[in-house]
Structure formats: structure tokens, C-alpha cells
Design a protein around this motif. Structure first.
Motif, PDB file in Angstrom:
ATOM      1  N   THR B  14       1.039  -1.170   0.048  1.00  0.00           N
ATOM      2  CA  THR B  14       0.038  -0.258  -0.065  1.00  0.00           C
ATOM      3  C   THR B  14       0.536   1.611   0.547  1.00  0.00           C
ATOM      4  O   THR B  14       0.439   2.634  -0.497  1.00  0.00           O
ATOM      5  CB  THR B  14      -1.120   0.449   1.350  1.00  0.00           C
ATOM      6  OG1 THR B  14       0.290   0.398   2.419  1.00  0.00           O
ATOM      7  CG2 THR B  14      -1.867  -1.360   1.601  1.00  0.00           C
ATOM      8  N   GLY B  15       2.533   1.167   0.546  1.00  0.00           N
ATOM      9  CA  GLY B  15       2.179   2.310   0.941  1.00  0.00           C
ATOM     10  C   GLY B  15       3.102   3.283   1.710  1.00  0.00           C
ATOM     11  O   GLY B  15       3.096   4.251   1.730  1.00  0.00           O
ATOM     12  N   ILE B  16       1.895   2.969   2.779  1.00  0.00           N
ATOM     13  CA  ILE B  16       1.569   3.260   3.644  1.00  0.00           C
ATOM     14  C   ILE B  16       2.735   3.460   4.727  1.00  0.00           C
ATOM     15  O   ILE B  16       2.953   4.546   5.198  1.00  0.00           O
ATOM     16  CB  ILE B  16       0.817   2.907   4.994  1.00  0.00           C
ATOM     17  CG1 ILE B  16      -1.089   3.161   4.107  1.00  0.00           C
ATOM     18  CG2 ILE B  16       0.286   3.189   6.043  1.00  0.00           C
ATOM     19  CD1 ILE B  16      -1.502   2.657   4.445  1.00  0.00           C
ATOM     20  N   THR B  17       3.632   2.615   4.815  1.00  0.00           N
ATOM     21  CA  THR B  17       4.598   2.443   5.837  1.00  0.00           C
ATOM     22  C   THR B  17       5.907   3.572   5.249  1.00  0.00           C
ATOM     23  O   THR B  17       6.073   4.241   5.926  1.00  0.00           O
ATOM     24  CB  THR B  17       5.730   1.767   5.550  1.00  0.00           C
ATOM     25  OG1 THR B  17       4.515   0.728   6.375  1.00  0.00           O
ATOM     26  CG2 THR B  17       6.995   1.558   6.909  1.00  0.00           C
ATOM     27  N   ALA B  18       5.779   3.568   4.018  1.00  0.00           N
ATOM     28  CA  ALA B  18       6.937   4.420   3.349  1.00  0.00           C
ATOM     29  C   ALA B  18       6.589   6.505   3.499  1.00  0.00           C
ATOM     30  O   ALA B  18       7.212   6.827   3.525  1.00  0.00           O
ATOM     31  CB  ALA B  18       6.982   4.884   1.364  1.00  0.00           C
ATOM     32  N   GLU B  19       5.222   6.103   3.227  1.00  0.00           N
ATOM     33  CA  GLU B  19       4.465   7.936   3.491  1.00  0.00           C
ATOM     34  C   GLU B  19       4.700   7.935   4.621  1.00  0.00           C
ATOM     35  O   GLU B  19       4.910   9.299   5.237  1.00  0.00           O
ATOM     36  CB  GLU B  19       3.116   7.859   2.697  1.00  0.00           C
ATOM     37  CG  GLU B  19       2.540   9.338   2.239  1.00  0.00           C
ATOM     38  CD  GLU B  19       1.253   9.394   1.768  1.00  0.00           C
ATOM     39  OE1 GLU B  19       0.833   7.933   1.039  1.00  0.00           O
ATOM     40  OE2 GLU B  19       0.741   9.626   1.320  1.00  0.00           O
ATOM     41  N   THR B  20       3.856   6.919   6.023  1.00  0.00           N
ATOM     42  CA  THR B  20       4.334   7.869   7.253  1.00  0.00           C
ATOM     43  C   THR B  20       5.295   7.581   7.454  1.00  0.00           C
ATOM     44  O   THR B  20       5.230   9.216   8.093  1.00  0.00           O
ATOM     45  CB  THR B  20       3.852   6.284   8.573  1.00  0.00           C
ATOM     46  OG1 THR B  20       2.605   5.881   7.968  1.00  0.00           O
ATOM     47  CG2 THR B  20       3.515   6.813   9.533  1.00  0.00           C
ATOM     48  N   ILE B  21       7.171   7.348   7.180  1.00  0.00           N
ATOM     49  CA  ILE B  21       7.828   7.907   7.593  1.00  0.00           C
ATOM     50  C   ILE B  21       8.290   8.933   6.475  1.00  0.00           C
ATOM     51  O   ILE B  21       9.235   9.897   7.746  1.00  0.00           O
ATOM     52  CB  ILE B  21       9.578   6.841   7.662  1.00  0.00           C
ATOM     53  CG1 ILE B  21       9.878   6.983   7.994  1.00  0.00           C
ATOM     54  CG2 ILE B  21       9.035   6.263   6.733  1.00  0.00           C
ATOM     55  CD1 ILE B  21      11.256   6.199   8.857  1.00  0.00           C
ATOM     56  N   ILE B  67      12.771  13.103  -4.615  1.00  0.00           N
ATOM     57  CA  ILE B  67      13.334  12.509  -3.847  1.00  0.00           C
ATOM     58  C   ILE B  67      12.198  10.667  -3.461  1.00  0.00           C
ATOM     59  O   ILE B  67      10.856  10.921  -4.561  1.00  0.00           O
ATOM     60  CB  ILE B  67      13.371  13.179  -2.753  1.00  0.00           C
ATOM     61  CG1 ILE B  67      13.765  14.015  -2.697  1.00  0.00           C
ATOM     62  CG2 ILE B  67      13.032  12.121  -1.317  1.00  0.00           C
ATOM     63  CD1 ILE B  67      13.842  15.583  -1.125  1.00  0.00           C
ATOM     64  N   VAL B  68      13.034   9.878  -3.722  1.00  0.00           N
ATOM     65  CA  VAL B  68      12.203   8.485  -3.192  1.00  0.00           C
ATOM     66  C   VAL B  68      12.529   7.826  -1.917  1.00  0.00           C
ATOM     67  O   VAL B  68      13.449   7.760  -2.088  1.00  0.00           O
ATOM     68  CB  VAL B  68      12.843   7.554  -4.430  1.00  0.00           C
ATOM     69  CG1 VAL B  68      11.921   6.390  -4.207  1.00  0.00           C
ATOM     70  CG2 VAL B  68      12.292   7.593  -5.700  1.00  0.00           C
ATOM     71  N   VAL B  69      10.934   7.816  -1.417  1.00  0.00           N
ATOM     72  CA  VAL B  69      11.048   7.090  -0.127  1.00  0.00           C
ATOM     73  C   VAL B  69      10.686   5.255  -0.254  1.00  0.00           C
ATOM     74  O   VAL B  69       9.096   5.593  -1.224  1.00  0.00           O
ATOM     75  CB  VAL B  69      10.346   7.968   0.747  1.00  0.00           C
ATOM     76  CG1 VAL B  69      10.246   7.039   1.799  1.00  0.00           C
ATOM     77  CG2 VAL B  69      10.695   9.505   1.001  1.00  0.00           C
ATOM     78  N   SER B  70      11.420   4.557  -0.573  1.00  0.00           N
ATOM     79  CA  SER B  70      10.838   3.056  -1.213  1.00  0.00           C
ATOM     80  C   SER B  70      10.573   2.413   0.516  1.00  0.00           C
ATOM     81  O   SER B  70      11.763   2.181   0.978  1.00  0.00           O
ATOM     82  CB  SER B  70      12.128   2.986  -1.889  1.00  0.00           C
ATOM     83  OG  SER B  70      11.444   1.535  -2.054  1.00  0.00           O
ATOM     84  N   SER B  71       9.826   1.391   0.682  1.00  0.00           N
ATOM     85  CA  SER B  71       9.762   0.966   1.319  1.00  0.00           C
ATOM     86  C   SER B  71       9.790  -0.676   0.350  1.00  0.00           C
ATOM     87  O   SER B  71       8.849  -1.730   0.892  1.00  0.00           O
ATOM     88  CB  SER B  71       8.416   0.502   2.108  1.00  0.00           C
ATOM     89  OG  SER B  71       7.084   0.455   1.111  1.00  0.00           O
ATOM     90  N   CYS B  72       9.842  -0.805  -1.219  1.00  0.00           N
ATOM     91  CA  CYS B  72       9.942  -2.174  -1.859  1.00  0.00           C
ATOM     92  C   CYS B  72      10.968  -3.026  -1.360  1.00  0.00           C
ATOM     93  O   CYS B  72      12.310  -2.931  -1.156  1.00  0.00           O
ATOM     94  CB  CYS B  72      10.085  -1.902  -3.361  1.00  0.00           C
ATOM     95  SG  CYS B  72       9.665  -1.066  -4.289  1.00  0.00           S
TER      96      CYS B  72
END
Lengths: 273, 273
Positions: B14-21, B67-72
Motif C-alpha cells: 500500500t505504501g503506507i509505511t513509506a508515506e508515514t515515515i 526524492i524517493v521514499v521506498s519500502s520495496c
């Protein structure tokens, strides 16, 4: 019996960021028992020292080294927490230096503000969106002119929690319309929905799961019967396919995933709260 | 005019972790305009390559490095994303190696599973808690024997969104009781609440803010008058102090903070969803 390893989510604010990333990290390791605890609002050095003592003692009792996932922005707090002997995972530290270099600015480490600044505007938008979701829940109010989106599906397919989640976390005005047995028999999209076709998204569900959920709500009713569930789901899916409404099954999805996929499908890009 | 810097939250889920941090990191820098976008469900290498192209093009248009915040979790995806030329912040990478060493195990990088595995049990608990919150909203149902907690306060103090949040994110059965003008005049805790004193928590609010909120709901009503708001808030606060009910003002707090403080005060420790 293996003792569970203590994990602490420590923060100068709510700790939600630390807990979110912490859970995501722990789920990447299997077969290990963790016992988690949150220590929010650790916003003075004294509290950090107290927290460290609590962590140290939990590790001693468990006989295994604790893990600390920390989102404290003040390095002095992190140092105090490290005094517990735990494995320290400081979730901001690795990213601050690259960001500072890229942005040409030193970060402001205002304690307790990491999760975002609270302003009246934001709070208001979330609350209004939630009031909207509750007022337009379950076909209660049928004026959809202000809706950002309208979820359709049979009763108990997961529409309400999704609408509330979308309101709380994205400020989206999400209404929902339950397809009644009459709607399903008529095989046509109800007139009230037809004019908002571009806002529609369908939720469906496995009939066996639906049966279980309805059974808890109204045991042994015709509404809960497996046959009823099978028929309603088949009719609803056929109608949505015919009407060209994109749909998603909630059977194996989390509320977060459902919400995320709906926003993507309807091309709604809102900042997350 | 400075162009806004593009920030992408990229995830195989979902990307929620990446978006949160990501949000937590960005709020630590001030005076910089960011334009954020989420790219969820990037769960194949092809999608990662497409995402990289979109990111590269956004940077070109903005004339500034994205800037890319990635949780892949798959390093191959991260490598593909890095092809965009963006500053890469891989939110899991720095913590995996220390965790692997500590836990004596290699992490499982199952794509899309980072946010937690969805099981029926969990989904059910959240949904049931939310149904509970809605059924016990606004004094609608007064049987509180199954409640984990009961919020009390004047109408529009922020009880409903807090209850729904607690249900969705902690699976807590949270009821709420609005103190009516009659309750407030009687100066005593209503009998229905007295037997559940240990479950009670009070929410209060600045009367001017309350006046604004009520004014939107029922313009120019006696209910919305500033005098009414001032009197009700003063009476409610006096009653809660007299009855020894811990309370919190919602005026400058986010829903997350309110929820977090309530759980701490009532010593309720539930895993967060």
C-alpha cells in the motif's frame, strides 16, 4: 519454551511512525515470538532514562536482548535509550544526513513534532470527511453531489470501514450505497447512482465469508443464508461488470489495501494524514 | 518562484509505511515546498521500471532532483527505481542487517507483505470494534458492559472520530457518551456511567473552537452560541474534575495523539493495525 523477545516502540510523540515501520520490519522475520510495547510521549531526558530502565528490566526478565525502534529526534534521548543495552533501531537517523545534504538545510529537531504539525484546517477536513461518511453510510442520505467517491456492494461487503478509513486518513468524502435485493433483482444500477458513474467503485466478497459475517449479525436469518449470499454476490458482480464499474474483493485484503487501491483506481491523490 | 520538489512514496504494497515515515522526515525540514505522490503496488520489475521513468520525468519537469521514499523489499526493484536519478531513501535497508545479525535469521522478502499479513481474525476484530463504536456512538446504546473504554464530553468535543480511530487501529471497543445540558445542570455523573468509572476518559475543547464547530453544524442556534459553549465546557470540566475523571483537550491535538494518550492513561496495550 522460547521466551518472546521484547520490542519497544519509543517516541517523543505518538510513536505511530515507529510502530508502523517496526511492525513492517518484524513481519519480515518468521518463527520468532515478539512481545511489543509502546512508550509514547518520551519528551524529556528524564522520561528517556526511565524508559531505558524499563527496557533493560524487560530484557533481563525475558533473558534476551530487547529491540528498541525509536523515532525520538533528539540524539540525547537516543543515547539515553541505548543505555538499556537494547538493539537500537533509530528510524530517522539513516535518512537525515542524505536529506540535509540534498536539501542544503539542517533538520529542525523539534521534539514531538515528527508526526506532523496539527492545524485546525487539517483536523477540520478529517472530521468533516468523517461526518460525511457517517451521514452517507448505508444509503442513509442519497444526495451524492459532494461525494468524492461512492462505494457500492451488497450488505456487509466492507463498505463502511473503508469509507471511514478513507475519511480519516485521506480527508476523502466517501459515501456508500448497499445494493438491496430489489436493486439486484432489477439488474440495473439504481437511478440515484447512474448520474455519478465516474465516482463509483464496487466492493465484492467471497459468499462463504459473507455468510459467516452475516451469520454473526443476524443468526439463522434468510439474510445470512449461504444461498442468499451466493445469489446476491453473483447478481452484484454481474451488474457491476455489465455497468463497467471497477471492483475489488475484500476477502483477502486489509482495509489499508482496499483504500489504497480505490484511490489509485479513481485517480484521487490526497496527502495521507 | 521556487518549484516544488517532487517526492514519491513507492511500495510493493500500500505504501503506507513509506508515506508515514516520509512525511515524518519531510516535516523536519521547513520552508521547502514538496509535491508528494504515491506509487503503491509496484510489485513487478516492469512496474518498477515504469515508476522510475515517471519519477525521472517529474524531476526533469520540476528542474530539481526528486526524492524517493521506498519500502520495496526486493533490492532489484530499488535498483530499478534508482535508475530515475532520484535521491533514494530505502526505509528498510538500514535496519535489515542489524536485525538479521541479532535474530540469527535472514529476512524473508516476500513482496507486498511488509505492512502485515492479513488474516480473517484481524480483519474481523477491527470491523467488530468499528461496528461497536458506531452502535455506541453519541449515547445511542447505553449498555457499556462490553466497552473497553467510554469517552465523555460535551457534544462536538471530538469523541466520535477518536472512537472510530481507536477501533480501526487498535481494535478497541470504544463507546462515547455526550454530556447533555441536563446532565451538566445536575452536576453529577449520569448513573449509567457511574458503574463504569474505571473505563471513563474525558474530552474537552476550547469553547471558541467548539462554537466554530457547532456554528457550522447548526448555524445561529442556541446550541452553537458562544455563551452556551462556554457554560457547557465549564460545567463539564468541573464535573470531570470533581469525579476524578482524567481529561484531555482536543483543541491542539491530532486524532492520533488523542488516541495514543487515552490508551496510555487507561493502560490499554494493544497492537496497532
Amino acid at each position: 519454551m522460547a521466551t518472546a523477545r521484547p520490542v519497544f516502540f519509543v517516541s517523543d510523540g505518538t510513536g505511530i511512525t515507529a510502530e508502523t515501520i517496526g511492525h513492517s520490519l518484524l513481519t519480515q522475520f518468521s518463527g520468532i515470538k515478539f512481545v511489543t510495547d509502546r512508550l509514547p510521549f518520551v519528551d524529556t531526558l528524564d522520561k528517556a532514562v526511565d524508559a531505558a530502565e524499563r527496557i533493560r528490566s524487560a530484557g533481563e526478565q525475558a533473558g534476551v536482548r530487547p529491540i528498541v525502534v525509536s523515532s525520538c529526534v533528539d540524539p540525547a534521548f537516543t543515547a539515553a535509550l541505548a543505555g538499556s543495552g537494547a538493539l537500537m533501531l533509530d528510524i530517522f537517523a539513516p535518512f537525515i544526513e542524505p536529506l540535509e545534504r540534498e536539501l542544503g538545510q539542517t533538520r529542525q529537531s523539534r521534539v514531538g513534532y515528527a508526526h506532523g504539525i496539527v492545524d485546525f484546517e487539517t483536523y477540520h477536513r478529517r472530521i468533516n470527511a468523517m461526518n460525511y461518511a457517517l451521514a452517507h453510510d448505508d444509503g442513509a442520505r442519497l444526495d451524492y453531489s459532494d461525494a468524492d467517491l461512492i462505494l457500492v456492494g451488497v450488505s456487509r461487503a466492507g463498505k463502511t470501514p473503508t469509507c471511514v478509513y478513507l475519511a480519516l486518513h485521506y480527508g476523502v468524502r466517501a459515501a456508500n450505497y448497499p445494493l438491496t435485493p430489489e436493486d439486484l433483482e432489477s439488474e440495473r444500477l439504481p437511478a440515484v447512482l447512474r448520474q455519478h458513474r465516474h465516482k463509483l467503485f464496487g466492493l465484492t466478497i467471497d459468499p462463504i465469508r459473507l455468510h459467516q459475517i452475516r451469520q454473526e449479525r443476524r443468526p439463522d436469518s434468510r439474510y445470512a443464508q449461504l444461498d442468499t449470499c451466493k445469489r446476491e454476490v453473483a447478481q452484484a458482480e454481474a451488474m457491476m461488470r455489465r455497468e463497467g464499474i471497477e471492483m475489488l474483493s475484500t476477502t483477502h485484503a486489509s482495509i489499508e489495501e482496499i483504500a489504497s487501491r480505490i484511490l489509485e483506481a479513481l485517480d484521487i491523490n490526497r496527502e495521507m494524514f
